[in-house]
Design a protein around this motif. Sequence first.
Motif, PDB file in Angstrom:
ATOM      1  N   TYR A  70       0.909  -1.175  -0.198  1.00 46.20           N
ATOM      2  CA  TYR A  70      -0.004  -0.131   0.067  1.00 46.20           C
ATOM      3  C   TYR A  70       0.783   1.279  -0.043  1.00 46.20           C
ATOM      4  O   TYR A  70       2.117   1.013   0.211  1.00 46.20           O
ATOM      5  CB  TYR A  70      -0.876   0.298   1.449  1.00 46.20           C
ATOM      6  N   VAL A  71       0.215   2.283  -0.388  1.00 48.01           N
ATOM      7  CA  VAL A  71       0.940   3.775  -0.277  1.00 48.01           C
ATOM      8  C   VAL A  71       1.209   3.968   1.204  1.00 48.01           C
ATOM      9  O   VAL A  71       0.184   4.204   1.767  1.00 48.01           O
ATOM     10  CB  VAL A  71       0.217   4.985  -0.847  1.00 48.01           C
ATOM     11  N   GLU A  72       2.423   3.952   1.621  1.00 48.23           N
ATOM     12  CA  GLU A  72       2.723   4.627   3.137  1.00 48.23           C
ATOM     13  C   GLU A  72       3.830   5.722   3.006  1.00 48.23           C
ATOM     14  O   GLU A  72       4.963   5.287   2.917  1.00 48.23           O
ATOM     15  CB  GLU A  72       3.284   3.367   3.940  1.00 48.23           C
ATOM     16  N   GLU A  73       3.154   6.804   2.866  1.00 46.16           N
ATOM     17  CA  GLU A  73       4.105   7.943   2.314  1.00 46.16           C
ATOM     18  C   GLU A  73       4.988   8.366   3.468  1.00 46.16           C
ATOM     19  O   GLU A  73       6.209   8.723   2.912  1.00 46.16           O
ATOM     20  CB  GLU A  73       3.047   9.175   2.452  1.00 46.16           C
ATOM     21  N   ARG A  74       5.093   7.960   4.933  1.00 48.19           N
ATOM     22  CA  ARG A  74       5.867   8.192   5.755  1.00 48.19           C
ATOM     23  C   ARG A  74       7.023   7.351   5.419  1.00 48.19           C
ATOM     24  O   ARG A  74       8.354   7.632   5.918  1.00 48.19           O
ATOM     25  CB  ARG A  74       5.067   8.151   7.061  1.00 48.19           C
ATOM     26  N   TYR A  75       7.114   6.223   5.094  1.00 47.03           N
ATOM     27  CA  TYR A  75       8.152   5.435   4.710  1.00 47.03           C
ATOM     28  C   TYR A  75       9.202   5.819   3.599  1.00 47.03           C
ATOM     29  O   TYR A  75      10.194   5.767   3.835  1.00 47.03           O
ATOM     30  CB  TYR A  75       7.888   4.009   4.340  1.00 47.03           C
ATOM     31  N   ALA A  76       8.467   6.323   2.668  1.00 51.26           N
ATOM     32  CA  ALA A  76       9.334   6.875   1.723  1.00 51.26           C
ATOM     33  C   ALA A  76       9.672   8.274   1.917  1.00 51.26           C
ATOM     34  O   ALA A  76      11.047   8.382   1.728  1.00 51.26           O
ATOM     35  CB  ALA A  76       8.092   7.276   0.444  1.00 51.26           C
ATOM     36  N   ALA A  77       9.377   9.120   2.761  1.00 56.24           N
ATOM     37  CA  ALA A  77       9.798  10.114   3.489  1.00 56.24           C
ATOM     38  C   ALA A  77      11.072   9.856   4.458  1.00 56.24           C
ATOM     39  O   ALA A  77      12.053  10.682   4.253  1.00 56.24           O
ATOM     40  CB  ALA A  77       8.743  10.950   4.431  1.00 56.24           C
TER      41      ALA A  77
END
Length: 212
Positions: free
Chosen positions: A82-89
């Motif tokens: 799933y899209v987990e934006e904080r991990y990308a950040a």
Amino acid sequence: MIAEDSVLLRIGLVKVVEMAGFEVVAEAGDAPELLAAVEEHRPELVVVDVRMPPGFTDEGVRAALSIRRHRPDTAVLILSQYVEERYAADLLATNTSGVGYLLKQRVADVEEFIEALRRVADGGTALDPQVVAQLLVRRASDPLERLTARERDVLALMAEGRSNAGIAAQLVVSESAVAKHINNILAKLDLPKADADHRRVLAVLHFLGVGG
């Protein structure tokens, strides 16, 4: 190196990357095994699942962050369900060269996946379009409103890490048209001009609030 707890997916990933000319030096099914294998084999690129044993929460991304801290020359491509934006950040905040974050569904498009893999291996950036879309939405009420619809399309592809040629192919326009759009974007958003694709991506990600 491939780190994925699902045996079937791991086998599939190994086959795909080997057919594309990559050499897989090791495989791992959990985070401790991943970290041990990185120390032993010193891979140039690691593909790792976000959620891995033993806890199936964020073991994979925490292992990736550890790898980036101790071996910053090792490129890392994170795969997530799933899209987990904080991990990308989190990943981009440590070292933005040789970093990728893609949804697992992208693997089904083998050509697209391999292109992203090569980009990360070469020191570039590969962000999933859905992650970029969330970042753009988050900044929707600010200078992004200065951009035309086409310029927003170009900006999104820039943030994914695509080159001018890649953007032109995706939008079915000429590279000169892409260059013109990019110059307009950089001017409207007060971003510094940069010749290198990676530096340009960093400027865009900084504007979107990801990376340092």
